[in-house]
Design a protein around this motif. Structure first.
Motif, short mmCIF file in Angstrom:
data_model
loop_
_atom_site.label_atom_id
_atom_site.label_comp_id
_atom_site.label_asym_id
_atom_site.label_seq_id
_atom_site.Cartn_x
_atom_site.Cartn_y
_atom_site.Cartn_z
N VAL A 1 -11.07 -7.47 -11.31
CA VAL A 1 -10.25 -7.05 -12.43
C VAL A 1 -10.20 -5.53 -12.52
O VAL A 1 -11.17 -4.85 -12.23
N CYS A 2 -9.03 -5.02 -12.93
CA CYS A 2 -8.90 -3.60 -13.24
C CYS A 2 -7.95 -3.44 -14.42
O CYS A 2 -7.24 -4.37 -14.78
N GLN A 3 -7.96 -2.25 -15.02
CA GLN A 3 -7.06 -1.94 -16.11
C GLN A 3 -6.14 -0.81 -15.63
O GLN A 3 -6.62 0.26 -15.22
N VAL A 4 -4.83 -1.05 -15.69
CA VAL A 4 -3.86 -0.08 -15.19
C VAL A 4 -2.61 -0.06 -16.07
O VAL A 4 -2.36 -0.99 -16.82
N SER A 17 0.83 -1.21 0.00
CA SER A 17 0.00 0.00 0.00
C SER A 17 0.87 1.26 0.00
O SER A 17 0.36 2.36 -0.25
N GLY A 18 2.16 1.13 0.25
CA GLY A 18 3.07 2.26 0.16
C GLY A 18 3.47 2.57 -1.27
O GLY A 18 3.98 3.64 -1.56
N ALA A 19 3.25 1.63 -2.16
CA ALA A 19 3.50 1.85 -3.59
C ALA A 19 2.19 2.32 -4.22
O ALA A 19 1.11 1.90 -3.82
N PRO A 61 7.41 -8.35 -8.25
CA PRO A 61 6.19 -7.65 -8.68
C PRO A 61 5.52 -6.96 -7.49
O PRO A 61 5.50 -7.50 -6.39
N LEU A 62 4.99 -5.76 -7.73
CA LEU A 62 4.34 -4.98 -6.69
C LEU A 62 2.90 -4.66 -7.07
O LEU A 62 2.63 -4.24 -8.20
N LEU A 63 2.01 -4.86 -6.14
CA LEU A 63 0.60 -4.50 -6.31
C LEU A 63 0.34 -3.33 -5.38
O LEU A 63 0.24 -3.50 -4.16
N GLY A 64 0.28 -2.12 -5.94
CA GLY A 64 0.18 -0.90 -5.16
C GLY A 64 -1.25 -0.43 -4.92
O GLY A 64 -2.22 -1.11 -5.26
N ALA A 65 -1.36 0.76 -4.36
CA ALA A 65 -2.63 1.31 -3.91
C ALA A 65 -3.62 1.57 -5.05
O ALA A 65 -4.82 1.35 -4.87
N VAL A 66 -3.15 2.00 -6.21
CA VAL A 66 -4.07 2.32 -7.31
C VAL A 66 -4.86 1.09 -7.76
O VAL A 66 -6.09 1.11 -7.78
N PRO A 67 -4.19 -0.02 -8.13
CA PRO A 67 -4.99 -1.18 -8.53
C PRO A 67 -5.80 -1.77 -7.37
O PRO A 67 -6.91 -2.27 -7.59
N LEU A 68 -5.27 -1.71 -6.14
CA LEU A 68 -6.05 -2.21 -5.01
C LEU A 68 -7.35 -1.43 -4.85
O LEU A 68 -8.42 -2.01 -4.63
#
Length: 134
Positions: free
Chosen positions: A84-87, A35-37, A98-105
């Protein structure tokens, strides 16, 4: 917050419009929930098979207090536990995690449960994402 990873599927969103010989492959990997990314980021070896379009560069502030310029690609369709999201995707160096950050979350309406080290659906929208318009 506890560190944990989740399985992620990633596809080239443009595949639906491209001839089969120009389509990227779907990839599956484990991504660190961070969540920091802000963004979704993949190392170059996972990004290349997707065959995403180059969009430009961004300056990124990293955990080591450094500033780095990274290439940006898009648009990727990211799936986490059925949502699902588009980023866009930030390209990381070979071997990076790999990093899953705040925007896609946020786009997928996931909440982080630090105690359980897992993602939980927003209690207001357990079946599918609910996004604010403003």
């Amino acid at each position: 917050m506890g560190v944990f990873r989740v399985p992620v599927k990633v596809r080239n969103w443009q595949n639906r419009y491209l001839p089969s010989d120009r389509q990227g492959k779907e990839i599956e990997c484990e991504a660190l929930v961070d969540s920091g990314a802000a963004e979704f980021a993949l190392p170059v070896e996972l990004l290349e098979p997707l065959r995403l379009e180059y969009l430009g560069e961004v300056r990124v502030y990293t955990a080591d207090a450094g500033e780095h310029d990274y290439r940006v690609f898009g648009i990727a369709e990211v799936e986490v536990q059925g949502r699902v999201c588009q980023v866009r995707v930030i390209e990381l160096p070979h071997g990076a995690e790999p990093l899953l950050g705040a925007v896609p979350l946020e786009e997928m309406d996931w909440h982080i449960s630090p105690a359980e080290k897992r993602l939980v659906p927003n209690p207001r929208s357990p079946e599918k994402p609910l996004l604010p318009l403003v």
